[in-house]
Motif scaffolding. Sequence first.
Motif, PDB file in Angstrom:
ATOM      1  N   ILE A   1       6.061  -6.706  -2.848  1.00  0.00           N
ATOM      2  CA  ILE A   1       4.721  -6.055  -3.362  1.00  0.00           C
ATOM      3  C   ILE A   1       5.102  -4.915  -3.667  1.00  0.00           C
ATOM      4  O   ILE A   1       4.572  -4.194  -4.709  1.00  0.00           O
ATOM      5  N   GLY A   2       5.892  -4.031  -2.818  1.00  0.00           N
ATOM      6  CA  GLY A   2       5.930  -2.575  -2.922  1.00  0.00           C
ATOM      7  C   GLY A   2       6.563  -2.379  -4.582  1.00  0.00           C
ATOM      8  O   GLY A   2       6.119  -1.197  -4.892  1.00  0.00           O
ATOM      9  N   TRP A   3       7.280  -3.297  -5.250  1.00  0.00           N
ATOM     10  CA  TRP A   3       7.673  -2.944  -6.551  1.00  0.00           C
ATOM     11  C   TRP A   3       6.685  -3.227  -7.660  1.00  0.00           C
ATOM     12  O   TRP A   3       7.028  -2.926  -8.664  1.00  0.00           O
ATOM     13  N   ILE A   4       5.607  -4.038  -7.341  1.00  0.00           N
ATOM     14  CA  ILE A   4       4.732  -3.933  -8.534  1.00  0.00           C
ATOM     15  C   ILE A   4       3.917  -3.007  -8.248  1.00  0.00           C
ATOM     16  O   ILE A   4       2.810  -3.043  -9.245  1.00  0.00           O
ATOM     17  N   ILE A   5       3.824  -2.184  -7.482  1.00  0.00           N
ATOM     18  CA  ILE A   5       2.743  -1.133  -7.339  1.00  0.00           C
ATOM     19  C   ILE A   5       2.847   0.018  -8.504  1.00  0.00           C
ATOM     20  O   ILE A   5       1.861   0.373  -8.553  1.00  0.00           O
ATOM     21  N   GLY A   6       4.057   0.347  -9.147  1.00  0.00           N
ATOM     22  CA  GLY A   6       3.718   1.378  -9.859  1.00  0.00           C
ATOM     23  C   GLY A   6       4.422   2.712  -9.098  1.00  0.00           C
ATOM     24  O   GLY A   6       5.407   2.572  -8.197  1.00  0.00           O
ATOM     25  N   ASP A   7       4.178   3.618  -9.730  1.00  0.00           N
ATOM     26  CA  ASP A   7       4.730   5.036  -9.293  1.00  0.00           C
ATOM     27  C   ASP A   7       4.519   5.505  -7.888  1.00  0.00           C
ATOM     28  O   ASP A   7       5.396   6.270  -7.285  1.00  0.00           O
ATOM     29  N   ASN A   8       3.393   5.135  -7.295  1.00  0.00           N
ATOM     30  CA  ASN A   8       2.961   5.939  -6.099  1.00  0.00           C
ATOM     31  C   ASN A   8       3.095   4.735  -4.970  1.00  0.00           C
ATOM     32  O   ASN A   8       2.338   4.167  -4.742  1.00  0.00           O
ATOM     33  N   PRO A   9       4.219   4.874  -4.145  1.00  0.00           N
ATOM     34  CA  PRO A   9       4.562   3.672  -2.892  1.00  0.00           C
ATOM     35  C   PRO A   9       3.500   3.930  -1.895  1.00  0.00           C
ATOM     36  O   PRO A   9       3.124   3.017  -1.434  1.00  0.00           O
TER      37      PRO A   9
ATOM     38  N   LYS B   1       0.426   5.018  -1.809  1.00  0.00           N
ATOM     39  CA  LYS B   1      -0.696   4.544  -2.221  1.00  0.00           C
ATOM     40  C   LYS B   1      -0.764   3.028  -2.264  1.00  0.00           C
ATOM     41  O   LYS B   1      -1.476   2.138  -1.908  1.00  0.00           O
ATOM     42  N   GLY B   2       0.828   2.476  -2.720  1.00  0.00           N
ATOM     43  CA  GLY B   2       0.703   1.103  -2.600  1.00  0.00           C
ATOM     44  C   GLY B   2       0.734   0.340  -1.180  1.00  0.00           C
ATOM     45  O   GLY B   2       0.182  -0.580  -1.013  1.00  0.00           O
ATOM     46  N   LEU B   3       1.231   1.208  -0.322  1.00  0.00           N
ATOM     47  CA  LEU B   3       1.632   0.847   1.015  1.00  0.00           C
ATOM     48  C   LEU B   3      -0.007   0.842   1.505  1.00  0.00           C
ATOM     49  O   LEU B   3      -0.487  -0.090   2.448  1.00  0.00           O
ATOM     50  N   LEU B   4      -0.862   1.740   1.176  1.00  0.00           N
ATOM     51  CA  LEU B   4      -2.314   1.912   1.821  1.00  0.00           C
ATOM     52  C   LEU B   4      -2.825   0.795   1.321  1.00  0.00           C
ATOM     53  O   LEU B   4      -3.542   0.073   2.314  1.00  0.00           O
ATOM     54  N   ALA B   5      -2.901   0.269   0.048  1.00  0.00           N
ATOM     55  CA  ALA B   5      -3.327  -1.090  -0.506  1.00  0.00           C
ATOM     56  C   ALA B   5      -3.110  -2.219   0.211  1.00  0.00           C
ATOM     57  O   ALA B   5      -3.793  -3.102   0.569  1.00  0.00           O
ATOM     58  N   THR B   6      -1.674  -2.393   0.341  1.00  0.00           N
ATOM     59  CA  THR B   6      -1.371  -3.339   1.150  1.00  0.00           C
ATOM     60  C   THR B   6      -1.918  -3.595   2.660  1.00  0.00           C
ATOM     61  O   THR B   6      -2.417  -4.615   3.039  1.00  0.00           O
ATOM     62  N   ALA B   7      -2.163  -2.402   3.357  1.00  0.00           N
ATOM     63  CA  ALA B   7      -2.576  -2.210   4.736  1.00  0.00           C
ATOM     64  C   ALA B   7      -4.071  -2.953   4.432  1.00  0.00           C
ATOM     65  O   ALA B   7      -4.559  -3.468   5.376  1.00  0.00           O
ATOM     66  N   ILE B   8      -4.846  -2.285   3.506  1.00  0.00           N
ATOM     67  CA  ILE B   8      -6.206  -2.580   3.495  1.00  0.00           C
ATOM     68  C   ILE B   8      -6.089  -4.376   3.110  1.00  0.00           C
ATOM     69  O   ILE B   8      -7.143  -4.914   3.854  1.00  0.00           O
ATOM     70  N   GLY B   9      -5.312  -4.765   2.177  1.00  0.00           N
ATOM     71  CA  GLY B   9      -5.201  -6.371   2.124  1.00  0.00           C
ATOM     72  C   GLY B   9      -5.122  -7.127   3.572  1.00  0.00           C
ATOM     73  O   GLY B   9      -5.736  -7.911   3.826  1.00  0.00           O
TER      74      GLY B   9
ATOM     75  N   LYS C   1     -10.497   2.489  -7.492  1.00  0.00           N
ATOM     76  CA  LYS C   1     -10.087   3.100  -8.993  1.00  0.00           C
ATOM     77  C   LYS C   1     -10.130   4.799  -9.132  1.00  0.00           C
ATOM     78  O   LYS C   1      -9.448   5.342  -9.585  1.00  0.00           O
ATOM     79  N   LEU C   2     -11.395   5.313  -8.344  1.00  0.00           N
ATOM     80  CA  LEU C   2     -11.297   6.768  -8.310  1.00  0.00           C
ATOM     81  C   LEU C   2     -10.192   7.354  -7.649  1.00  0.00           C
ATOM     82  O   LEU C   2      -9.738   8.366  -7.872  1.00  0.00           O
ATOM     83  N   ALA C   3      -9.801   6.573  -6.509  1.00  0.00           N
ATOM     84  CA  ALA C   3      -8.585   7.182  -5.589  1.00  0.00           C
ATOM     85  C   ALA C   3      -7.198   6.892  -6.202  1.00  0.00           C
ATOM     86  O   ALA C   3      -6.384   6.882  -5.671  1.00  0.00           O
ATOM     87  N   LYS C   4      -7.310   6.021  -7.416  1.00  0.00           N
ATOM     88  CA  LYS C   4      -6.213   5.720  -7.990  1.00  0.00           C
ATOM     89  C   LYS C   4      -5.066   4.755  -7.178  1.00  0.00           C
ATOM     90  O   LYS C   4      -3.902   4.774  -7.228  1.00  0.00           O
ATOM     91  N   ILE C   5      -6.027   3.915  -6.456  1.00  0.00           N
ATOM     92  CA  ILE C   5      -5.254   2.847  -5.727  1.00  0.00           C
ATOM     93  C   ILE C   5      -5.365   1.566  -6.181  1.00  0.00           C
ATOM     94  O   ILE C   5      -6.629   1.131  -6.653  1.00  0.00           O
ATOM     95  N   SER C   6      -4.208   0.808  -6.458  1.00  0.00           N
ATOM     96  CA  SER C   6      -4.393  -0.106  -7.604  1.00  0.00           C
ATOM     97  C   SER C   6      -4.800  -1.570  -6.536  1.00  0.00           C
ATOM     98  O   SER C   6      -4.452  -1.558  -5.316  1.00  0.00           O
ATOM     99  N   GLU C   7      -5.406  -2.491  -7.307  1.00  0.00           N
ATOM    100  CA  GLU C   7      -5.848  -3.606  -6.646  1.00  0.00           C
ATOM    101  C   GLU C   7      -4.980  -4.592  -6.223  1.00  0.00           C
ATOM    102  O   GLU C   7      -5.248  -5.513  -5.489  1.00  0.00           O
TER     103      GLU C   7
END
Lengths: 342, 500, 156
Positions: free
Chosen positions: B158-166, B168-176, B430-436
Amino acid sequence: MKMKKMMSLVISVLIGASAATGCASKALQTSETAVKGAEEAKPAFTPGKEVEVVVPSSAGGGSDLNARTIADIAFKNQYTPKNFMVTNMPGGSGGVAFSYVYGKGTNDETIMVLHNGQIMSTIANNAPVTSDKLTYLPVVAYDNLLLVTKKGAPYQTVEDFIEAAKTPEKVKVGGSQRGNTDNLAFELINKYAETKAAYVQFNSSGDTMTALLGGHVDVGIFNPSECIGQIEAGELVPLATFAPEKIGGAFAEVPTFKEKGFDNIVLSEVRAFAGPPKMSAEAIAFYDEVLKKVTETDEWKTNYLEKNNLQPVYMNSAEAKAFFEKEVESYRTIFKEVGIIQ
Amino acid sequence: MENIQLLLQGFSVAATIPNIAAALAGAFMGLIVGAMPGIGSLAGVALLLPLTFKMNPTTAIIMLAALYYSNMYGGSFSAILLNIPGDSPAIMTALDGYPMSRKGKAGKALFTASISSFIGGSIGIIMLTFLGPLAAKWGLSFGPAELTWLIILALTSIGWIIGDNPSKGLLATAIGMMLATIGLDKALGQPRFSFDSINLFSGVSFIPLVIGMFGFGQVIDMVVNRSEYGAVEEKRLTIKESILDKSEAKRVTPVACRSGLFGCFIGILPGAGATMAAFLSYIMEKRVGRNKAEMGQGAMEGVAAAEAANNGAAIGAFAPLLSLGIPGSGTAAVLLGGLMMWGLQPGPLLFKNNPDFVWGLIGSMYIGNILCLIVAIGCIPILMKVVRVPSSIMIPIISCICIVGTYSVNNNMFDVYLMIGAGVLAYFLKLAKISEAPILLAFVLTPMLEMYVRQAFDISSGRLNVFVGSPISITLMILIIVFCLAPVLIKLIKKPNPAE
Amino acid sequence: MQKNDSIRIEREVIEMKRFIPAVFILIGIYWTVMSFSYGLWIRGGPGGGFLPLVAGILAIIFGVVVTMAEFKDKTPTNFTFKAFLPPLILLGIIVVSQLIGIIITLVIYIFSWIRFYEKESYLKSGLVAVLCPAVIYAIFVMWLKVPLPQGILGLL
């Protein structure tokens, strides 16, 4: 001007037609009532609109098939003037559907498929609505449970299995879902055969089957319809059945736990119906009638029961009520003993 | 080879007029049902099933199977055009398909999706023909421990499709993950985080979440950022413009081929379905593909990877269904019920006892797949007009589809509330630029992980050696290490060079 | 009107992009705390609280990281209360549909939105307001037999 005239003509025709149909059906009803009246001296109930048949699981499962079959047969043979419409309401392991039907109060046009597995899970999960809060309607079929192992496994008879299972954690038994019939069947074995097998829970019998075939668990608990294909192909060997008497057909040789001396290891799956808590007595009588007629048709017997390896049975709502009250008591007791509920 | 003979026999069964008509009917219905968000092939098949009892079983299953795999074609339509995945496998299609749409390349996106679906499906069918039962048996050797590794592999990726900000991506993963842990746990069956609501008892439903985050989130975005949604320039609406030119075809075909093969194998595995297949295939493409930079912003390869994989998986799921009687998904379970109602016994004996049925079905898949492709491509000019609809009209229409589609899943209004909440959540993210995307993927994978780990430990009575107990487990473990360490190693190797 | 709006929004703006990750820190803390009550390690394997604990801790760690990173970043975010309009409308639709049925509610909604918010012509609004629910009705109610709410009046 012409349009308006046309419109009023059409409308009056429609009104006339519906009045006529209304009169006709009312006439039919009155004559039915007259006949029934002779029998019961109570106004008979017929549904005023489509009957909602709630299924507490997703489309395609056993309960769903049950509901759709009944809806189909009832309507085709005109046992009910209004169609039975099946609505799936999975969620909360039955809890959502139970709550929904409970909330229908005095509604006479809502019924629900009741499977004793869900009665169990609502108890085990402490759901807000358990089956005793609903109106019990007829029981229409039994399904059985089998203890099955893979061919070539170290224990090919039920005695060997019990012997092996006395060593703690040696034998893994797979079943689907928690607080459900498979789980209870397992607990019964552990309790009354004094074994210490381990239970591995899967999401569905398909997953359990996969694990059994792949050698990841040693035995599995299934309905006949779920394992008959593999058994006939020789891949799986049925060790015993939880039914009170031997099941016929392909399973004629399979011993029951009862005949092996374990009188208490008896469990069947029960398919029945339920309705809102304050359903009227007339409506209950109506559903008794309809379901009785459905279970007596050939189509039900050959196309549904036989094909799904189910056992025929019919209990009207009063008998069902007595039956389930006893059942629920025993579920609660066992669940408490094994710690599934406090 | 015996199989080819049987296949030819199957063709003769499949090529009759009623059977072709059934396949066509199934294809149409599947496309529509697939394009509608919310209700999926499960409902479509379950509703048709009773009507098919009067039909000849072979014809019936041809129609239902066509509905099932054409559903995968249809799911991409709403994903590409509206950013609402028609069903969960289409989420990955939306990631690249929708940006393509916004850039005026909707036609190409749709065409790529259709062709890739066709290629993926074809590979699946060929595999089914020659290796079906064998592959199914192989799938059995994936027990809970092996599947755990597979899920971990997916999670680390998952980490690798997150884009530039790891972070934020990990925060998103935690949310999921947190969202996924709402509901009954697999160890004790106790409800977690349900706030005493029977509706949250078995957790948050996936489809409302997806429709809310993608579809309704889209609506909120349109209302807030109106200026970004000016009329999309679609220069020409003919099919000619959508057909891929040589270079594009060259890019897309290999991707579709390997994704299709990959998806097919995933579809065979117990517990893994089209969604996992699309997801893993997309990630693989992003890691090893040629066009990784553009992926996520409108790369055809993304659409191709996702679509080929989900069609491959749909067909692959028939292998365990037919040869072992094990349904790999809800829809397959309905088909299983249907098979039994027609008096057929799915299992090892089905191939032996009812060769006409089995090979007739497989034969019709070849035909059905082509029919689906033709119908799908034929729809493209109509579909492309959708993109031209101004956002002023799209907003209410999409809102309505979101409401009705969500409700149709469980017939529960609570899901619709969830959907609305998910849309609001998407706005804040989206405001916080965290990807879904990582949220959804973590959401799908976490319960599977929990279940498999629990089962593995139950089987091994708490001992860890179950996780290294089979060649498959060890292989997957090595793959994970390679995938994780590879970029780090590459960086280390590259560093000294410029210094020289 | 414009200037006041932008000043008020700017003040929100500074807070929003840090506020959001910070909220997840709080949620993460809740998850972590609750996870203990669900049992961390049961019968030789992870209990119900294991994954919530992992998730909660991850949320806390990365919530902090992201919030701190956002403090350094000076670009403004565009929060606006307009974003709450669609959710509120949809909630309204659900409530109203319990009374008069969803299809009719949708017709009213579509018409009102396109005519009054988007300021398109009556013709356009009317057309879409009839077509869209009609298609929805055909597919979801007639074909797929989804029991959409019919309201107390039992209408569509």
